[in-house]
Design a protein around this motif. Structure first.
Motif, PDB file in Angstrom:
ATOM      1  N   ALA A 193       2.549  14.255  -3.151  1.00 21.38           N
ATOM      2  CA  ALA A 193       1.597  14.306  -2.038  1.00 21.38           C
ATOM      3  C   ALA A 193       2.202  13.662  -0.791  1.00 21.38           C
ATOM      4  N   MET A 194       2.933  12.567  -0.977  1.00 25.81           N
ATOM      5  CA  MET A 194       3.597  11.934   0.176  1.00 25.81           C
ATOM      6  C   MET A 194       4.630  12.874   0.786  1.00 25.81           C
ATOM      7  N   ALA A 195       5.374  13.574  -0.061  1.00 22.28           N
ATOM      8  CA  ALA A 195       6.379  14.509   0.451  1.00 22.28           C
ATOM      9  C   ALA A 195       5.711  15.612   1.268  1.00 22.28           C
ATOM     10  N   ARG A 196       4.658  16.196   0.702  1.00 22.76           N
ATOM     11  CA  ARG A 196       3.966  17.271   1.435  1.00 22.76           C
ATOM     12  C   ARG A 196       3.392  16.762   2.751  1.00 22.76           C
ATOM     13  N   ALA A 197       2.794  15.572   2.741  1.00 25.84           N
ATOM     14  CA  ALA A 197       2.220  14.998   3.969  1.00 25.84           C
ATOM     15  C   ALA A 197       3.302  14.739   5.018  1.00 25.84           C
ATOM     16  N   SER A 198       4.533  14.539   4.554  1.00 27.16           N
ATOM     17  CA  SER A 198       5.652  14.292   5.471  1.00 27.16           C
ATOM     18  C   SER A 198       6.336  15.570   5.919  1.00 27.16           C
ATOM     19  N   VAL A 242       0.836  -1.212   0.000  1.00 25.93           N
ATOM     20  CA  VAL A 242       0.000   0.000   0.000  1.00 25.93           C
ATOM     21  C   VAL A 242       0.868   1.258   0.000  1.00 25.93           C
ATOM     22  N   LEU A 243       1.859   1.290   0.883  1.00 29.89           N
ATOM     23  CA  LEU A 243       2.749   2.456   0.958  1.00 29.89           C
ATOM     24  C   LEU A 243       3.539   2.607  -0.342  1.00 29.89           C
ATOM     25  N   GLY A 244       3.993   1.491  -0.893  1.00 31.05           N
ATOM     26  CA  GLY A 244       4.724   1.540  -2.154  1.00 31.05           C
ATOM     27  C   GLY A 244       3.876   2.066  -3.300  1.00 31.05           C
ATOM     28  N   ALA A 245       2.629   1.611  -3.361  1.00 31.93           N
ATOM     29  CA  ALA A 245       1.732   2.088  -4.415  1.00 31.93           C
ATOM     30  C   ALA A 245       1.484   3.586  -4.261  1.00 31.93           C
ATOM     31  N   ALA A 246       1.292   4.052  -3.037  1.00 36.34           N
ATOM     32  CA  ALA A 246       1.095   5.487  -2.812  1.00 36.34           C
ATOM     33  C   ALA A 246       2.338   6.269  -3.235  1.00 36.34           C
ATOM     34  N   ALA A 247       3.520   5.727  -2.955  1.00 39.06           N
ATOM     35  CA  ALA A 247       4.764   6.403  -3.327  1.00 39.06           C
ATOM     36  C   ALA A 247       4.903   6.517  -4.839  1.00 39.06           C
ATOM     37  N   ILE A 248       4.488   5.483  -5.550  1.00 37.84           N
ATOM     38  CA  ILE A 248       4.585   5.514  -7.008  1.00 37.84           C
ATOM     39  C   ILE A 248       3.531   6.436  -7.616  1.00 37.84           C
ATOM     40  N   LEU A 249       2.315   6.369  -7.103  1.00 35.52           N
ATOM     41  CA  LEU A 249       1.202   7.118  -7.682  1.00 35.52           C
ATOM     42  C   LEU A 249       1.182   8.591  -7.280  1.00 35.52           C
ATOM     43  N   ALA A 250       1.644   8.904  -6.082  1.00 40.89           N
ATOM     44  CA  ALA A 250       1.537  10.284  -5.590  1.00 40.89           C
ATOM     45  C   ALA A 250       2.765  10.679  -4.762  1.00 40.89           C
ATOM     46  N   PRO A 251       3.943  10.688  -5.376  1.00 43.36           N
ATOM     47  CA  PRO A 251       5.147  10.983  -4.592  1.00 43.36           C
ATOM     48  C   PRO A 251       5.171  12.399  -4.020  1.00 43.36           C
ATOM     49  N   PRO A 270       9.687  16.090  12.969  1.00 39.62           N
ATOM     50  CA  PRO A 270       8.532  15.187  12.888  1.00 39.62           C
ATOM     51  C   PRO A 270       8.647  14.191  11.726  1.00 39.62           C
ATOM     52  N   THR A 271       9.213  14.633  10.615  1.00 35.82           N
ATOM     53  CA  THR A 271       9.374  13.750   9.460  1.00 35.82           C
ATOM     54  C   THR A 271      10.355  12.629   9.776  1.00 35.82           C
ATOM     55  N   ALA A 272      11.539  13.002  10.262  1.00 30.46           N
ATOM     56  CA  ALA A 272      12.557  11.998  10.586  1.00 30.46           C
ATOM     57  C   ALA A 272      12.070  11.060  11.678  1.00 30.46           C
TER      58      ALA A 272
END
Length: 151
Positions: free
Chosen positions: A57-62, A46-55, A126-128
């Motif tokens: 968005a993942m960066a901003r969320a982090s 699931v996390l891998g698919a999110a990373a591929i589909l919306a990298p 918080p990210t780290a």
């Protein structure tokens, strides 16, 4: 002294505890640890698919500023996560422990790298902390499985 009984059509059972014993693959047929490892594998997918589909968005969320370079590396991470998750979930029993140990190696390296980032303070705390806690939890469960395999 061997405490396992083998019967046709059912998993081996430890006579002293009545709990299913490890199969030849080292994977318990039932139990919380086996369930946790399957859940971690599914989580990787699931996390891998999110990373591929919306990298981005993942960066901003982090809490990290997206960039083309980060998007590329996030997708690389996603592919690795999907491969580890699918490898574990689809491996025949005797090969599953190999996939689990590969994932443990990756999680150990990721956790060590995250801890170094926390110590250096070169990422938003918080990210780290979040990613190090995530990979540390994966590492702890994988290490528990390895310890059981070796005992």
């Amino acid at each position: 002294m061997n405490t396992r009984e083998h019967s046709t059509g059912s998993p081996p059972v430890d006579r002293t505890t009545g709990v299913p014993a490890a199969t030849p693959s080292g994977e318990a047929d039932r139990g919380a640890l086996a369930t946790a490892l399957r859940g971690l594998a599914a989580g990787r997918i699931v996390l891998g698919a999110a990373a591929i589909l919306a990298p981005h968005a993942m960066a901003r969320a982090s809490g990290v500023r997206p960039s083309p370079e980060l998007g590329y590396m996030t997708r690389v991470f996603g592919a690795r996560a999907i491969a580890l998750g699918l490898g574990y979930l689809t491996a025949p029993g005797p090969e599953r422990s190999r996939w689990q140990r590969l994932a443990l190696l990756v999680d150990t390296l990721d956790t060590a790298h995250g801890a170094a980032r926390l110590a250096r303070g070169d990422l938003p705390r918080p990210t780290a902390l979040g990613y190090t806690a995530l990979t540390g939890a994966y590492m702890a469960i994988g290490a528990t499985r390895l310890a059981r395999d070796l005992s």
